[in-house]
Structure formats: C-alpha cells, structure tokens
Design an enzyme around this catalytic site. Structure first.
Site, PDB file in Angstrom:
ATOM      1  N   ALA A 143       0.065  -3.671  10.844  1.00 12.22           N
ATOM      2  CA  ALA A 143       1.364  -3.327  10.267  1.00 12.22           C
ATOM      3  C   ALA A 143       1.296  -1.930   9.676  1.00 12.22           C
ATOM      4  CB  ALA A 143       1.756  -4.336   9.192  1.00 12.22           C
TER       5      ALA A 143
ATOM      6  N   SER B 147      -1.015   0.912   5.673  1.00 12.61           N
ATOM      7  CA  SER B 147      -1.254   0.114   6.866  1.00 12.61           C
ATOM      8  C   SER B 147      -2.303  -0.951   6.595  1.00 12.61           C
ATOM      9  CB  SER B 147      -1.709   1.023   8.022  1.00 12.61           C
ATOM     10  OG  SER B 147      -1.877   0.290   9.216  1.00 12.61           O
ATOM     11  N   ASP B 148      -2.244  -2.004   7.384  1.00 11.92           N
ATOM     12  CA  ASP B 148      -3.264  -3.035   7.273  1.00 11.92           C
ATOM     13  C   ASP B 148      -3.451  -3.682   8.636  1.00 11.92           C
ATOM     14  OD1 ASP B 148      -4.889  -4.326   5.007  1.00 11.92           O
ATOM     15  OD2 ASP B 148      -4.239  -6.054   6.185  1.00 11.92           O
ATOM     16  N   THR B 149      -4.669  -4.104   8.913  1.00 15.87           N
ATOM     17  CA  THR B 149      -5.010  -4.726  10.194  1.00 15.87           C
ATOM     18  C   THR B 149      -5.729  -6.040   9.940  1.00 15.87           C
ATOM     19  OG1 THR B 149      -5.252  -2.556  11.258  1.00 15.87           O
ATOM     20  CG2 THR B 149      -6.280  -4.433  12.363  1.00 15.87           C
TER      21      THR B 149
ATOM     22  N   LYS C 131       0.823  -1.204   0.000  1.00 14.02           N
ATOM     23  CA  LYS C 131       0.000   0.000   0.000  1.00 14.02           C
ATOM     24  C   LYS C 131       0.863   1.262   0.000  1.00 14.02           C
ATOM     25  CE  LYS C 131      -4.028  -2.097   2.234  1.00 14.02           C
ATOM     26  NZ  LYS C 131      -4.886  -2.130   3.448  1.00 14.02           N
TER      27      LYS C 131
END
Length: 199
Positions: free
Chosen positions: A106, A69-71, A52
């Site tokens: 992250a 970011s990623d969750t 991203k």
C-alpha cells in the site's frame, strides 16, 4: 532538488524512487504496527501506509508531499511480517515453499491533492525450498528484516518460480501506481523534463 518526504527508513524504497527521478528527504516514523482484531490484510497494510504518511506530514516543517508505504506477505489470509528470529524465519519459508502467496503493498501520499492512496497485490509462486537452503539463506543475513522472511531482489530470487503483478511492489513500492499518485501531488518525475511530464 528534493520534492518528496519519504516516511520510511527503507533503502529499497529510496532506491526505487531514485530510479524514477525522485529525490527524497528521509524521515522515518515510529508507529504501532500491530494488526487490529479481525483486521483483513488489505485493510491492515492500507491503514499503516496512511498512518506513516500522516505521521511524516506531522513531523516535517516544509510543505513537501509525504509518502508512506507498507508491504505484507499473505498466505491463507495470514499476515507474515518480519521474522522474530531464525526459527520464525524458517517456519515462514517452509510455509511458502512450493506454494503461491500474495504480496500486498500500500502507498499513501499526502500533499496538495489531499491524501491519495493505492494498494497493489502481486501473486508470487515459490519452488520447493530444501531445509538446507532455508538454513543457508538465514546465514546470509538477508531474511532478518524482510516481510515473509525473504527478499525477491536478493539471494531469494532463486526460489521464485514466477510472479503475477508488479515486481517493484514486492521489492517495496509499485512504481507505476506510485508515479500516478506523485504526479497528482505535483511531484516531478524524470520525465518532467520531457514535454511537461506524463500526459
């Protein structure tokens, strides 16, 4: 003054960044989020954050740092993404009910210091959730676009017995760790007006 590009359409991440004094230019990116074969949850979420950030950097003409970011919600090494429909959301909540799970968030930031990244793990314990509550929660509309089918900052707060780790990471961005990355990329935080920012 805008000092950061946010490669995400998430209003929660934008609000979290605003809470530490960072104005952003929102540039959502479209990437393939399918897990690779046998990919561990931590590897998966870190890879998406990097992709991203890099895709956002490719999109913009400016030299602004870019944050991706990623969750993900993880239970028994299984990644629980956003629910496909009501049945899927209910199944995920039943799986989480009365048990502890992990939320991995992250963050990757491109900028003058190169590509910097971090990953934060938070342990979340839920109380037992009744079938009636599961169905009523779906009707609020809140679970539809949330990893694991719930939002800790919303109506699902009443299901959360305790957390061990970063609350803001579960919402979508670990602010302590993110602030460290942004400072290394030269992004001013609210404290920039106080003695030159963080030590």
């Amino acid at each position: 003054m805008i000092e950061l590009c946010l490669a995400s359409a998430s209003p929660r991440r934008r609000e979290l960044l605003a809470s530490i004094g960072v104005d952003v230019d929102v540039q959502p990116v479209d990437i393939d989020e399918a897990p690779l074969q046998n990919e561990a949850p931590r590897d998966y979420v870190c890879r998406l954050a990097r992709k991203k950030a890099q895709a956002g950097a490719d999109l913009i003409a400016s030299r602004l740092p870019v944050l991706g970011s990623d969750t993900v919600v993880v239970r028994d090494d299984e990644i629980l993404g956003k629910p496909r429909d009501q049945r899927h959301a209910a199944a995920m909540l039943r799986n989480l009910s009365g048990r502890a799970h992990e939320v991995l968030t992250a963050v990757a930031v491109t900028g003058p210091a190169g590509l910097l990244e971090t990953c934060v793990t938070t342990r979340v314990s839920m109380r037992e959730i009744t079938e009636q509550e599961i169905q009523a929660y779906w009707m609020t509309g809140e679970p539809a676009d949330k990893a694991g089918g719930y939002a800790i900052q919303g109506f699902a707060a009443i299901f959360i017995e305790r957390i061990e780790g970063s609350y803001s990471a579960v919402v979508g961005l670990p602010l302590f760790d993110t602030a460290q990355l942004l400072q290394r990329q030269g992004v001013a935080l609210w404290s920039g007006a106080l003695n030159g920012g963080f030590a």
